[in-house]
Structures are given as structure tokens and as C-alpha cells.
Scaffold this active site. Structure first.
Site, PDB file in Angstrom:
ATOM      1  N   ALA A  63       1.887 -16.653   0.214  1.00  0.00           N
ATOM      2  CA  ALA A  63       1.215 -15.382  -0.040  1.00  0.00           C
ATOM      3  C   ALA A  63       2.054 -14.285   0.595  1.00  0.00           C
ATOM      4  CB  ALA A  63      -0.171 -15.416   0.598  1.00  0.00           C
ATOM      5  N   GLY A 102       0.934 -20.636   0.159  1.00  0.00           N
ATOM      6  CA  GLY A 102       0.402 -20.357  -1.167  1.00  0.00           C
ATOM      7  C   GLY A 102       1.335 -20.819  -2.273  1.00  0.00           C
ATOM      8  N   GLU A 105       0.510 -24.339  -2.731  1.00  0.00           N
ATOM      9  CA  GLU A 105      -0.836 -24.389  -3.329  1.00  0.00           C
ATOM     10  C   GLU A 105      -0.778 -24.081  -4.826  1.00  0.00           C
ATOM     11  OE1 GLU A 105      -2.266 -21.728  -0.154  1.00  0.00           O
ATOM     12  OE2 GLU A 105      -3.956 -23.110   0.037  1.00  0.00           O
ATOM     13  N   GLU A 125       0.789 -22.295   7.284  1.00  0.00           N
ATOM     14  CA  GLU A 125      -0.192 -21.245   7.578  1.00  0.00           C
ATOM     15  C   GLU A 125      -0.694 -21.263   9.013  1.00  0.00           C
ATOM     16  OE1 GLU A 125      -0.051 -22.894   4.749  1.00  0.00           O
ATOM     17  OE2 GLU A 125      -0.825 -21.740   3.058  1.00  0.00           O
TER      18      GLU A 125
HETATM   19  C1  3H9 Z   1      -0.117 -18.128   2.768  1.00  0.00           C
HETATM   20  O1  3H9 Z   1       0.572 -18.525   1.877  1.00  0.00           O
HETATM   21  C2  3H9 Z   1      -1.627 -18.097   2.700  1.00  0.00           C
HETATM   22  C3  3H9 Z   1      -2.207 -18.895   1.590  1.00  0.00           C
HETATM   23  O2  3H9 Z   1      -2.439 -20.221   1.985  1.00  0.00           O
HETATM   24  C4  3H9 Z   1      -3.581 -18.395   1.200  1.00  0.00           C
HETATM   25  C5  3H9 Z   1      -3.662 -17.035   0.669  1.00  0.00           C
HETATM   26  C6  3H9 Z   1      -5.032 -16.699   0.196  1.00  0.00           C
HETATM   27  N1  3H9 Z   1       5.375 -12.590   2.849  1.00  0.00           N
HETATM   28  O3  3H9 Z   1      12.687 -15.324   7.004  1.00  0.00           O
HETATM   29  P1  3H9 Z   1      13.681 -14.553   6.234  1.00  0.00           P
HETATM   30  C7  3H9 Z   1      10.274 -11.711   4.095  1.00  0.00           C
HETATM   31  S1  3H9 Z   1       0.557 -17.500   4.173  1.00  0.00           S
HETATM   32  C8  3H9 Z   1       6.026 -11.432   2.978  1.00  0.00           C
HETATM   33  O4  3H9 Z   1      14.538 -13.601   6.973  1.00  0.00           O
HETATM   34  P2  3H9 Z   1      15.036 -16.999   5.611  1.00  0.00           P
HETATM   35  C9  3H9 Z   1      10.779 -11.615   5.529  1.00  0.00           C
HETATM   36  O5  3H9 Z   1       9.957 -10.798   6.301  1.00  0.00           O
HETATM   37  C10 3H9 Z   1       2.310 -17.603   3.935  1.00  0.00           C
HETATM   38  N2  3H9 Z   1       7.328 -11.343   3.340  1.00  0.00           N
HETATM   39  O6  3H9 Z   1      14.611 -15.498   5.345  1.00  0.00           O
HETATM   40  C11 3H9 Z   1      12.158 -11.030   5.303  1.00  0.00           C
HETATM   41  O7  3H9 Z   1      11.991  -9.643   5.061  1.00  0.00           O
HETATM   42  P3  3H9 Z   1      13.069  -8.595   5.548  1.00  0.00           P
HETATM   43  C12 3H9 Z   1       2.816 -18.970   4.116  1.00  0.00           C
HETATM   44  C13 3H9 Z   1       7.977 -12.485   3.578  1.00  0.00           C
HETATM   45  O8  3H9 Z   1      15.894 -17.382   4.485  1.00  0.00           O
HETATM   46  C14 3H9 Z   1      12.596 -11.687   3.988  1.00  0.00           C
HETATM   47  O9  3H9 Z   1      11.396 -12.108   3.353  1.00  0.00           O
HETATM   48  N3  3H9 Z   1       4.272 -18.949   4.073  1.00  0.00           N
HETATM   49  C15 3H9 Z   1       7.349 -13.733   3.458  1.00  0.00           C
HETATM   50  O10 3H9 Z   1      15.540 -17.155   7.004  1.00  0.00           O
HETATM   51  C16 3H9 Z   1      13.504 -12.882   4.196  1.00  0.00           C
HETATM   52  O11 3H9 Z   1      12.863 -13.789   5.099  1.00  0.00           O
HETATM   53  C17 3H9 Z   1       5.007 -18.800   5.160  1.00  0.00           C
HETATM   54  O12 3H9 Z   1       4.521 -18.740   6.256  1.00  0.00           O
HETATM   55  C18 3H9 Z   1       5.987 -13.768   3.073  1.00  0.00           C
HETATM   56  N4  3H9 Z   1       5.325 -14.915   2.914  1.00  0.00           N
HETATM   57  O13 3H9 Z   1      13.694 -17.838   5.539  1.00  0.00           O
HETATM   58  C19 3H9 Z   1       6.493 -18.756   4.949  1.00  0.00           C
HETATM   59  N5  3H9 Z   1       8.242 -14.709   3.774  1.00  0.00           N
HETATM   60  O14 3H9 Z   1      14.338  -8.956   4.851  1.00  0.00           O
HETATM   61  C20 3H9 Z   1       7.073 -17.570   5.646  1.00  0.00           C
HETATM   62  C21 3H9 Z   1       9.392 -14.077   4.052  1.00  0.00           C
HETATM   63  O15 3H9 Z   1      12.482  -7.282   5.208  1.00  0.00           O
HETATM   64  N6  3H9 Z   1       8.487 -17.389   5.413  1.00  0.00           N
HETATM   65  N7  3H9 Z   1       9.239 -12.744   3.934  1.00  0.00           N
HETATM   66  O16 3H9 Z   1      13.169  -8.820   7.038  1.00  0.00           O
HETATM   67  C22 3H9 Z   1       9.434 -18.170   5.962  1.00  0.00           C
HETATM   68  O17 3H9 Z   1       9.183 -19.128   6.646  1.00  0.00           O
HETATM   69  C23 3H9 Z   1      10.868 -17.779   5.724  1.00  0.00           C
HETATM   70  O18 3H9 Z   1      10.894 -16.428   5.379  1.00  0.00           O
HETATM   71  C24 3H9 Z   1      11.578 -18.572   4.608  1.00  0.00           C
HETATM   72  C25 3H9 Z   1      12.979 -17.932   4.348  1.00  0.00           C
HETATM   73  C26 3H9 Z   1      11.770 -20.016   5.082  1.00  0.00           C
HETATM   74  C27 3H9 Z   1      10.810 -18.533   3.336  1.00  0.00           C
END
Ligand code: 3H9
Length: 697
Positions: A63, A102, A105, A125
Site C-alpha cells: 500500500a 498489499g 495480498e 506490515e
Molecule cells: C501495506 O501494504 C498495508 C496493507 O496490508 C493493507 C492496506 C489496507 N509506500 O526503500 P527504497 C518509497 S503497508 C510509499 O529507497 P529500495 C521510498 O520511500 C506496506 N512509498 O528502495 C522511497 O522514496 P524516495 C507494506 C514507498 O530499493 C522509494 O520508494 N510494504 C513505499 O532500497 C524507494 O524506496 C512495505 O512495508 C510504500 N509502500 O527498497 C514495503 N515503499 O525515493 C516498504 C517504498 O522518495 N518498502 N517507498 O525516498 C520497502 O521495503 C522498500 O522500499 C523496497 C525497495 C524493498 C520495496
């Protein structure tokens, strides 16, 4: 609305491509787009099956976390996932990159899942203080079984494609072109007339919670141990249990309510703050993407003491060839042998095998001659903390290292500008402050000297990434950000013991706040002599109007250096690291208090918490005000990755904002009046308290 989800038809398969860089987060436009495109495919007479895929680097990584601060817009992700169930045509998710939260999901709403071999999947999450709120807690147990589902949901760690296939999450791994493979898979499903798998339907073998008591207990216990103080893993377990007790529709309805509460909790806000703070820390305003880090293909470490050895291991683990330089052959051999032992320890704990050790050891060579550094890209000095010694080493490095090599010092508090001045190339000199043990600790404090070149700093930041560390930039001052902001906490902890608290009371209050260990137990672990040596080296700079850590000195004079001496603030039984309270510590504290004219009294837990934390916060404010830290969140990242500050409290500066700066300023003023100069309030804290402002925005 639909431009973030593309629509193309290949043969009789519609390919829906989610295109929302950088990570295809499932914000409102994407959610609307998926529903619209899926409906389009359902109504398209030329289409018999659907493939859902992500453009760019990844399938949706979850999400859009930034939307959590705003009211949820419909369609909710849960409705999108449920909507996929209702499509009569088979829907295949094609996963590459990281299908997280998400994102995973969404794939569970699809009827089939194929993945690239390098794809990773998970439900992280809990790390954001929430749980998989788009039916992940209901569908994953049905797809992967309860044990595997709880592993993913409660521990929040992603798994690779092969494991996902073993768990039954992925139907097929596609080598080569994923999109073509997914379309071929969809055609096979059609040709074989395979029934659609609908993961919201009841599944054999998933029944009453009582039948799974042992598994559930296992994950409760793991959550308590690995995420102490954090609510979200337990809430996630409750959600999974609902799925065992109730029909799908009732369980997801309960989840929708539960998710809102969770998302709005203080813990989730702090954890989301921490997520973005870590990403922000890598950004340096005047060092943009146009500044290219220097190429580092070879490294060297000067000194094979505890710190040097850890740095060598961290570099070798990241695949870099490393030269170790020691003063004598004996010291070098001893250092290399100890490095071998570090790897043996990892083998013993099952984290490495003999082949892995051999591979790493082959990257590590040693020498006693600085001449061996003539072709090294980055040299990290990890010698004794003595300014003259360091200056001498840097003068030698100046003549030995090739032009353009990065010359880094691992000092934890010294003046990097003075060290750089010992060379003819201060632009190449930076600080790389590692934390003990350097191969395991995540934090790396990159210190920018007055003359450090932007690309030298960028190289330090890039090295952190390459070696799996979190880098935070600091300017030069005594102790930089991390140690300077932590020292006041340790200082107050020892003063409180002098004033009447016991070490175990001080440590208990801080572990109750969420720290993994109390500050005095930590001092025993790292050795009381380390800061004693530092205090002595600064003796001539000590301001007589500032209260001094006499008790800590006395402990060292008595040989109470901590665990290594078998006694420090606590005593230790032979071969046991468990701190045991020692009445002798109280006797020493009484004696020192008498000498210093300190009145001993009963001290409340509240006072301990406030003095320890607010002293650190006040110093953090000064560090920020002086421009030593770029932003308050950088200080927090240091506390999270360097000192084990509870992530669900965000960091000291975020905690301060949540407590209220007015209250903190009032207390700091009161402590200033009571305890003198060390408590002089930070002007920034005073100003923000007055304005009703925050450190962290
Ligand atoms: C969820 O899904 C809830 C659901 O179950 C239910 C909903 C109802 N959203 O980390 P990076 C941005 S909760 C917004 O540097 P990497 C990040 O801030 C979510 N922005 O790259 C950055 O922005 P900026 C569950 C996001 O290659 C840019 O993307 N998912 C999100 O080192 C690059 O990110 C997670 O918890 C996001 N979800 O790593 C996964 N994700 O360039 C969270 C990233 O402006 N994300 N951004 O600084 C991660 O773990 C890592 O970002 C990922 C990539 C492994 C994907």
C-alpha cells in the site's frame, strides 16, 4: 485514472501493467485503475484470461504508506482484492522484484501466481505497526498453511521465490521473460481448463484455533522476544485467529475496523516515521545524483584490533578484497587468526559454512608495510584513539596511497579536520565511524570534514549501502552525533546512582521504556575503561563548573571495568554475561557521594526516565542547532540502528515531539536549576517549546 494501469491484449490474454514508480505502491489511482482494467478485461469478448504485472523494478511493494496519514479513499485495497475473486476469467499475478504487504495480498486475490526466480515476497506490515489489512491474514493461511502464514505475517521477513513455491504461494517459477512466461501460463490454464483458485474460500485443514495452539504459541513467543513492546505482531495473530473462528466475510469486516485502530496508533505513526527517516538519511542536500561516488574495488584497514577486525569482516562479507595493515608480523598474524575465529563463530551459529569462510578469508590479505597500499581505493584507519598516532598514520597514508584514494578514519570522537591536515589532500579524508561489533552493527556514521570532497562523502555513503549498513551523515564535533547525544544519558545514569538509585533501578526504567539493555549494563558490556580513557584525555579541557563523573572514575580506579573484569556496575559469574546486582557498588556510590557532598535520596522511576532521556534530547537539539546533524530524523536513525532505541517510539527526537517540547523544556530548566551547567537548555528547544513547534515536522 487508468493511465497507471496499462491494458494490452496478447492472443486471448489481457496484460494489465501497473506503472506507478518507484515501487508501484498501491495508492488510490492504482486501486481505481486495477478495478477498472479488470472490469474491462471481464467485459472484453476478445479476452479469456488476465495477467497482472508490475512495470519497472517491482510488482507493487505494498500500500502507499504516505496515504496512511490521510482518510482512506475508496476503493479500499481489501475491496480490490475481493473484487478479483469475482472475475470469472482466470487472473494470474506475475511477480518480480518485491511483492510486499498489499502487493502480496493483491496476488492472493488473483487465482494463480507465477514469479521470477529473483522475486521476493512477504508481509512486512508488522514493521510499520500494522498487519496485512487487505485480507492477507485470512487468505495467506488458506494458501500457505497456518505455520508458514504466521511466519510471514508475524515476523515480517520476506522469502524468495523458491521458498514461496515450497509454501504453495507461487504456482510456477518463470525463467526468462516473466511477462511471456505469465501469458504462456495463463494459456496453459485455459487449455487445461483449470478451475480458478479462490483463496477466500474455506480450506481443508484450517480449523479451530485450539487445534493449532502450539503453533500460535510459538509465534506469540517469537513476537515477544524479537519485537518486545510492539503491539502489531499480536494484533496480526488475533486477526489470523479470527479467520479460524469466523467465515471470511466476518473476519475481513473485523479486520477493517482493527486496521484503522492500528494505523492510527502511536506505535504505527512512530514506525512509519522511522521507515521514511531511514530513507531520508541517505539524502544530502548539496550532494545530488550528479555527484558520482568514487569506484571502490579494493579496500584496506589499518589496525587489526577489535574494531579493525570487524571492519575487515564487513568489507570481505560484501565481496571486497581487503588488506590488513599491522605494525608487526606478530600483531598481523594474531589479527588474521582472530578474524578467522569471528567466522568460526558465525559457522557455529549456523550463519555461514566452511566454504563461505574460505571464500571470505581468501579476500583478506595482510602486510606490515604501507607500500602495499599503493593500488588501494579506500583505506580505513582503525588504530588506537590517540590524535598524534592518527596524524602520524595519515601522514604515512598521504605518501603511500594512490591519488584519489579515500582516506577514512574510524575515530569515534576526534577532530577529523586535524587528522586531514596531516595530509596534503584533506578533500580525500572522511570519517567512517563504525560501532562495535563493526561487522554486525547496522549503523555507520559518515563524518564530513571541513574540506571533505562531496564525492568522497558520496563514496562513504555508498560503501555503507554496499556493506548493508545504514549511513547517517555528521559534521565534525567531539563525539559527532551518535556518541555526543548518548553521552548525557550515560552521564545522568551514573549521577543517579551517585544520588541514590541502584544500577538495576536505572536499567529497569530504561528497559521498560523499550531499550534492549539498560545503559549501565551496556557500559559493563563495552568496558567502563573506554570512556574513562576519553575523560582522562580531555582532563585539561574539563570545565570546573560542570559536574564530573567521579563515580564512574572510581569504578575504574577499583578495576571495575565491566564484564571483562568480572565486575563493573554489576558482578558477573565466570562464563556468564548475566548482570548480578552488587552491594559493593552501592557502598562505592555512598562513599563518592560523601566526598562530593551529594545528598543521597529515594529516586523515582519518573525522574530516572526524564533525566536520562531529556539530557539526550537536549543534547540532540544542540547538535541539530549547530548543524552537526542535517535533520532531527538523522539523530533518530542513529539511535534506532546504533543504540537499539525502540523503533516503535521513532527515536529520541520523535519521542520528544510526542511527549511535547514545552514539557521537556520545563523539565530541562528545572534540572538546570538543580544540577547546573550540564543542563543548560538548548536554544532551539527553548524556541520550539515557545512556538509550540516540533523537531521532526
Ligand atoms: C501495506 O501494504 C498495508 C496493507 O496490508 C493493507 C492496506 C489496507 N509506500 O526503500 P527504497 C518509497 S503497508 C510509499 O529507497 P529500495 C521510498 O520511500 C506496506 N512509498 O528502495 C522511497 O522514496 P524516495 C507494506 C514507498 O530499493 C522509494 O520508494 N510494504 C513505499 O532500497 C524507494 O524506496 C512495505 O512495508 C510504500 N509502500 O527498497 C514495503 N515503499 O525515493 C516498504 C517504498 O522518495 N518498502 N517507498 O525516498 C520497502 O521495503 C522498500 O522500499 C523496497 C525497495 C524493498 C520495496
Amino acid at each position: 485514472m487508468t493511465n497507471v494501469v496499462g491494458y494490452e491484449v496478447e492472443g486471448r490474454v489481457a496484460v494489465l501493467t501497473i506503472d506507478n514508480p518507484p515501487v508501484n505502491a498501491l495508492g488510490i489511482a492504482v486501486r481505481e485503475g486495477i478495478v477498472a482494467r479488470v472490469d474491462q478485461a471481464a467485459a472484453d469478448d476478445n479476452v479469456d484470461a488476465v495477467v497482472l504485472i508490475g512495470a519497472g523494478r517491482t510488482f507493487p511493494a505494498g500500500a502507499d504508506i504516505r496515504e496512511f496519514d490521510r482518510p482512506t479513499k475508496e476503493p479500499h485495497l481489501l475491496a480490490v482484492v475481493d473484487h478479483l475473486d469475482s472475475i470469472e476469467k482466470p487472473v494470474v499475478a506475475a511477480i518480480h522484484g518485491t511483492a510486499l504487504g498489499g502487493g502480496l495480498e493483491l496476488t492472493l486475490g488473483c487465482h494463480f501466481r507465477v514469479a521470477a526466480p529473483s522475486a521476493r515476497m512477504g508481509t512486512p506490515e508488522v514493521n510499520l505497526g500494522i498487519f496485512p489489512g487487505a485480507a492477507g491474514t485470512q487468505r495467506l493461511p488458506r494458501v500457505a498453511g497456518l505455520d508458514h502464514a504466521l511466519e510471514l505475517i508475524v515476523l515480517g521477513k520476506p522469502i524468495g521465490a523458491a521458498t514461496a513455491k515450497d509454501y504453495g504461494i507461487v504456482d510456477e517459477i518463470v525463467d526468462g521473460d516473466l511477462r511471456a512466461g505469465a501469458v504462456a501460463f495463463a494459456e496453459k490454464v485455459l487449455a487445461e481448463n483449470r478451475p480458478r483458485n479462490i483463496s477466500s474460500e474455506p480450506r481443508e485443514g484450517i480449523g479451530a484455533p485450539e487445534a493449532f495452539a502450539e503453533t500460535i504459541e510459538k509465534y506469540r513467543d517469537l513476537a515477544n522476544r524479537r519485537m518486545r513492546g510492539q503491539d502489531s505482531p499480536h494484533i496480526a495473530i488475533e486477526s489470523v485467529l479470527d479467520g479460524l473462528r469466523m467465515p471470511y466475510d466476518e473476519a475481513v469486516a473485523a479486520d477493517r475496523k482493527r486496521f484503522e485502530v492500528c494505523k492510527n496508533s502511536d506505535q504505527s505513526k512512530a514506525l512509519r516515521y522511522a521507515f521514511f527517516a531511514e530513507r531520508e538519511a541517505g539524502k544530502i542536500p548539496d550532494i545530488g545524483k550528479d555527484v558520482t561516488p568514487r569506484v571502490v574495488e579494493t579496500a584496506a584497514v589499518i589496525g587489526a584490533g577489535t574494531m579493525g577486525r570487524g571492519i575487515v569482516v564487513s568489507l570481505a562479507d560484501a565481496g571486497l578484497p581487503v588488506k590488513v595493515i599491522e605494525a608487526t608480523k606478530d600483531l598481523l598474524d594474531a589479527g588474521l587468526a582472530e578474524i578467522g575465529k569471528l567466522y568460526d563463530g558465525m559457522i557455529k551459529r549456523g550463519r555461514l559454512d566452511e566454504a563461505g569462510k574460505a571464500e571470505r578469508m581468501a579476500r583478506i590479505t595482510g602486510d606490515t608495510d604501507y607500500g602495499a597500499l599503493s593500488d588501494t581505493d579506500m583505506v580505513i584507519e582503525a588504530a588506537f584513539e590517540d590524535l598524534d598516532v592518527k596524524k602520524e598514520i595519515f601522514a604515512k597514508l598521504d605518501s603511500a596511497a594512490k591519488p584519489g584514494a579515500i582516506l577514512a578514519t574510524n575515530t569515534s570522537y576526534m577532530d577529523i579536520d586535524a587528522i586531514a591536515a596531516a595530509t596534503s589532500r584533506p578533500a580525500d579524508v572522511i570519517g567512517l565511524h563504525y560501532f562495535v561489533p563493526a561487522h554486525a552493527m547496522r549503523l555507520l556514521e559518515v563524518v564530513r570534514g571541513e574540506k571533505s570532497a562531496p564525492d568522497a562523502i558520496a563514496t562513504g555513503m555508498a560503501l555503507a549501502k554496499k556493506t548493508g549498513k545504514t549511513a547517517v551523515l555528521a559534521r565534525v564535533c567531539h563525539g559527532f552525533i551518535a556518541n555526543r547525544s548518548r553521552l548525557p544519558l550515560v552521564r545522568e545514569a551514573t549521577f543517579l546512582v551517585e544520588e541514590g538509585a541502584s544500577p538495576e533501578q536505572v536499567d529497569r526504567v530504561l528497559t521498560e521504556w523499550g531499550m534492549p539493555m539498560g545503559p549501565l549494563a551496556v557500559s559493563d558490556l563495552s568496558g567502563l575503561d573506554v570512556s574513562w580513557r576519553m575523560r582522562r584525555s580531555l582532563a585539561d579541557r574539563h570545565d570546573p563548573d560542570e559536574r564530573y563523573m567521579h563515580l564512574a572514575d572510581r569504578m575504574c580506579e577499583l578495576g571495575r571495568f565491566g564484564q571483562k573484569a568480572g565486575r563493573g556496575w554489576y558482578v558477573y559469574e565466570e562464563g556468564n554475561r548475566r548482570p548480578v546486582p552488587d552491594p559493593e557498588t552501592e557502598a562505592i556510590a555512598i562513599e563518592v557521594a560523601k566526598e562530593q557532598g551529594t545528598e543521597r535520596r529515594d529516586i523515582s522511576d519518573d525522574e530516572i526516565r526524564e533525566r536520562c532521556l531529556y539530557a539526550a534530547i537536549n543534547e540532540g537539539a544542540k547538535i541539530l542547532d549547530e548543524g552537526i546533524a542535517l535533520r532531527a530524523s538523522d539523530i533518530d536513525v542513529m539511535w534506532l540502528s546504533g543504540f537499539g532505541y525502540p523503533r516503535w517510539r521513532g527515536g529520541i527526537m520523535f519521542s520528544a515531539d510526542e511527549i511535547g517540547l514545552k514539557h521537556i523544556h520545563d523539565r530541562v530548566q528545572a534540572f538546570h536549576a538543580q544540577h547546573g551547567k550540564l543542563w543548560a537548555p538548548s536554544p532551539l528547544l527553548a524556541r520550539l517549546a515557545e512556538e509550540g513547534g516540533r523537531f521532526t515536522g
